[in-house]
Motif scaffolding. Structure first.
Motif, short mmCIF file in Angstrom:
data_model
loop_
_atom_site.label_atom_id
_atom_site.label_comp_id
_atom_site.label_asym_id
_atom_site.label_seq_id
_atom_site.Cartn_x
_atom_site.Cartn_y
_atom_site.Cartn_z
N LYS A 127 34.52 91.42 33.77
CA LYS A 127 35.41 92.66 33.33
C LYS A 127 36.43 92.51 32.77
O LYS A 127 36.91 93.02 31.64
CB LYS A 127 35.65 93.27 34.80
N THR A 128 37.20 91.38 33.14
CA THR A 128 38.47 91.13 32.37
C THR A 128 38.56 90.66 31.07
O THR A 128 39.02 91.05 29.94
CB THR A 128 39.13 89.98 33.17
N ASN A 184 33.14 101.89 36.38
CA ASN A 184 34.42 101.25 36.89
C ASN A 184 35.41 102.28 37.35
O ASN A 184 36.31 101.81 37.90
CB ASN A 184 34.46 100.07 36.05
N LEU A 185 35.53 103.40 36.52
CA LEU A 185 36.52 104.13 36.56
C LEU A 185 36.51 104.81 38.20
O LEU A 185 37.42 105.66 38.77
CB LEU A 185 36.72 105.34 35.65
N LEU A 195 45.03 100.53 41.91
CA LEU A 195 45.57 101.85 41.39
C LEU A 195 45.93 101.46 39.91
O LEU A 195 45.48 102.22 38.69
CB LEU A 195 46.78 102.32 42.10
N LEU A 196 46.58 100.10 39.71
CA LEU A 196 47.07 99.89 38.46
C LEU A 196 45.95 99.67 37.30
O LEU A 196 45.67 99.75 36.31
CB LEU A 196 47.90 98.68 38.39
N LEU A 201 42.19 100.60 33.00
CA LEU A 201 40.76 101.01 32.69
C LEU A 201 40.79 102.40 31.88
O LEU A 201 39.89 102.50 30.84
CB LEU A 201 39.63 101.08 33.94
N PHE A 202 41.07 103.30 32.41
CA PHE A 202 41.58 104.68 31.83
C PHE A 202 41.78 104.66 30.37
O PHE A 202 41.51 105.20 29.68
CB PHE A 202 41.84 105.71 32.84
N LEU A 203 43.13 103.90 30.47
CA LEU A 203 43.79 104.01 29.16
C LEU A 203 42.89 103.35 28.04
O LEU A 203 42.85 103.77 26.96
CB LEU A 203 45.12 103.24 29.23
N VAL A 204 42.28 102.14 28.38
CA VAL A 204 41.52 101.39 27.61
C VAL A 204 40.15 102.43 27.00
O VAL A 204 39.97 102.51 25.87
CB VAL A 204 41.17 100.00 28.04
#
Length: 509
Positions: A127-128, A184-185, A195-196, A201-204
């Motif tokens: 994932k990273t 994954n969200l 949370l970070l 994830l959401f921003l990307v």
């Protein structure tokens, strides 16, 4: 006495890195800056993949079905190759495509290595790495959308082409990554670190979605819709049979109306129709005719271009011009049947069906973050298959279709944590890894030589055309280029055409 816990899956990250390099790498100093560099990466991966199998010889006995399946596909490729009229095209692939035997041989090795080496222990790293690649592509696409591309492309399309060459491929790639991130969200944020991660994830994900819309390519919408529908099914509708039926019925209806809309039919046509999508009907029907004329072995690997004018409908040149042609069926499934015949087409469909079956088992047998990860992999794979209905098998995208297929199959075999090894077994594996390194080194020498020759052939064609454009004719250099067997024949024709237009007609002839 147990002293050491050693995982036998350390080699899997190599697969992910090859996927990332294949997608990101380009070279603007050669005739084909997009596809040829990706083929070089895949070619270099072949000896390395072979060497990794040394440390997994025993595990190969656990993947007999997969081995026979991929052997069936490769054998079909080889048979079709020997019936290909232009062996250069059959082996290396056509210009600007590179979908020949060499490409699929590398992809098959990567697929089998994925099946052998994948483990749940690597989910965090996977994932990273993919998230990092997604951010790089999203940022680059954002800059392209603003007209701030640091590469000055001579590009007749929408300017958002990422590292895959045109907006359609870009939209498909972004759809695959959007579908990977989406499930994954839904990971529960139990602490500040989680949370970070969710915010990141959401921003990307939002960045990728924005860039995909900026491509203005309809196939990105189709592919992401198919993948997200698959995600939502497992997230909310998988455990209730009544909901399953209703959701599947509604999903099929939505996808059907979407496809009809893209073909200028039905209520969604005003939103989804685009002439570049509608024209694919001509390509598909030509592919079907090619298959009908050569049902056993096809017209030749990646040789669609050389038969299109023979099999295209009369209406095509009347509508688009007599000189306009196509080098691909723009449908991966029809492309395999048309260029490789029944064996190759059936072999690919067998891999698809087998992967789908194993994916359902893997997802249903998992839970928590592991299940969300697999849902992401599955929905991305579905997005890849969906875009393959109307698109060309671009190397930067197809590498993920094969890797994700391998992960889904391997996950269905995953039985638990990795084995704890004693000192004796650790030493044995370490010895095998030394042998593997030597094997890789020995096999890499001729492979690097081949890739260097491929590079210089691409580079020479690029330099030759630049020289002609500037009016500097070096006859000896041109002779070397034209006598180089690794220089694509189409490049030689382009060089001759450049010479003719520059009034160097005798040299051109």
């Amino acid at each position: 006495m147990i002293k050491n816990r050693r995982r036998t899956d350390n080699n899997f990250i190599y697969v992910i890195l090859i996927g990332i390099l294949t997608t990101l790498y380009l070279n603007t100093n050669v005739q084909d800056p997009i596809n040829s560099p990706k083929l070089w990466i895949l070619t270099l991966s072949i000896p390395i993949s072979f060497s990794f199998f040394v440390t997994h010889l025993k595990k190969l006995s656990d993947v007999k079905n997969e081995f026979y399946l991929i052997l069936f596909f490769l054998s079909s490729q080889v048979i079709a190759f020997f019936f290909t009229e232009n062996l250069y095209v059959g082996f290396f692939g056509d210009s600007q495509r590179k979908n020949g035997l060499l490409t699929y041989f590398a992809l098959c090795l990567i697929w089998l290595l994925t099946v052998v080496t994948y483990s749940y222990n690597k989910i965090s790293q996977i994932k990273t790495y993919i998230l990092l690649m997604s951010f790089i592509l999203g940022l680059y696409g954002f800059l392209q959308s603003l007209g701030k591309d640091f590469i000055k492309w001579q590009n007749p399309y929408n300017q958002v082409i990422l590292t895959v060459g045109n907006p359609n491929f870009s939209a498909a790639l972004l759809a695959i990554l959007i579908c990977f991130i989406f499930p994954n969200l839904f990971i529960k944020s139990g602490n500040k670190i989680r949370l970070l991660n969710l915010v990141t994830l959401f921003l990307v994900w939002s960045l990728l979605l924005y860039v995909m819309l900026k491509t203005e390519a309809k196939q990105g919408i189709l592919a992401s819709a198919a993948g997200l529908i698959a995600s939502l099914y497992f997230l909310y509708f998988n455990k209730n049979k009544k909901r399953q039926f209703l959701y599947c019925f509604a999903s099929v209806g939505i996808l059907l109306f979407s496809v009809l809309g893209m073909l200028q039919k039905g209520p969604l046509s005003s939103f989804l129709y685009k002439d570049s999508v509608s024209v694919r009907g001509y390509y598909w029907r030509a592919a079907i005719k090619m298959f009908e004329s050569n049902p056993v072995v096809g017209v030749g690997l990646d040789s669609y271009l050389y038969y299109f004018k023979q099999f295209r409908e009369v209406g095509y040149p009347l509508k688009y011009g007599y000189q306009i042609t196509s080098s691909n069926a723009h449908n991966l499934y029809l492309q395999f049947f048309a260029t490789g015949g029944l064996l190759l087409g059936v072999a690919f469909l067998a891999i698809v069906v087998y992967t789908f079956n194993r994916a359902i088992k893997a997802i249903n047998n998992s839970d928590g973050t592991n299940q969300l990860f697999l849902i992401g992999i599955f929905s991305s794979w579905i997005a890849y298959l969906a875009q393959a209905l109307i698109s060309i098998d671009n190397l930067g995208n197809s590498i993920w279709g094969w890797i994700f297929s391998g992960i889904l199959i391997a996950a269905a075999k995953e039985t638990g944590p990795n084995q704890i090894l004693n000192d004796k077994k650790v030493k044995k594996i370490q010895g095998l890894e030394v042998f593997r390194s030597l094997t890789a080194l020995i096999l890499l020498i001729p492979t690097i030589y081949l890739v260097s020759k491929m590079y210089w052939s691409e580079r020479s064609a690029y330099v030759a055309r630049g020289m002609i454009g500037s009016g500097q004719i070096d006859q000896q250099f041109l002779d070397r280029v034209l006598n180089d067997n690794l220089v694509d024949t189409n490049y030689k024709v382009l060089i001759a055409s450049d010479l003719f237009r520059g009034n160097n007609r005798n040299i051109a002839i």
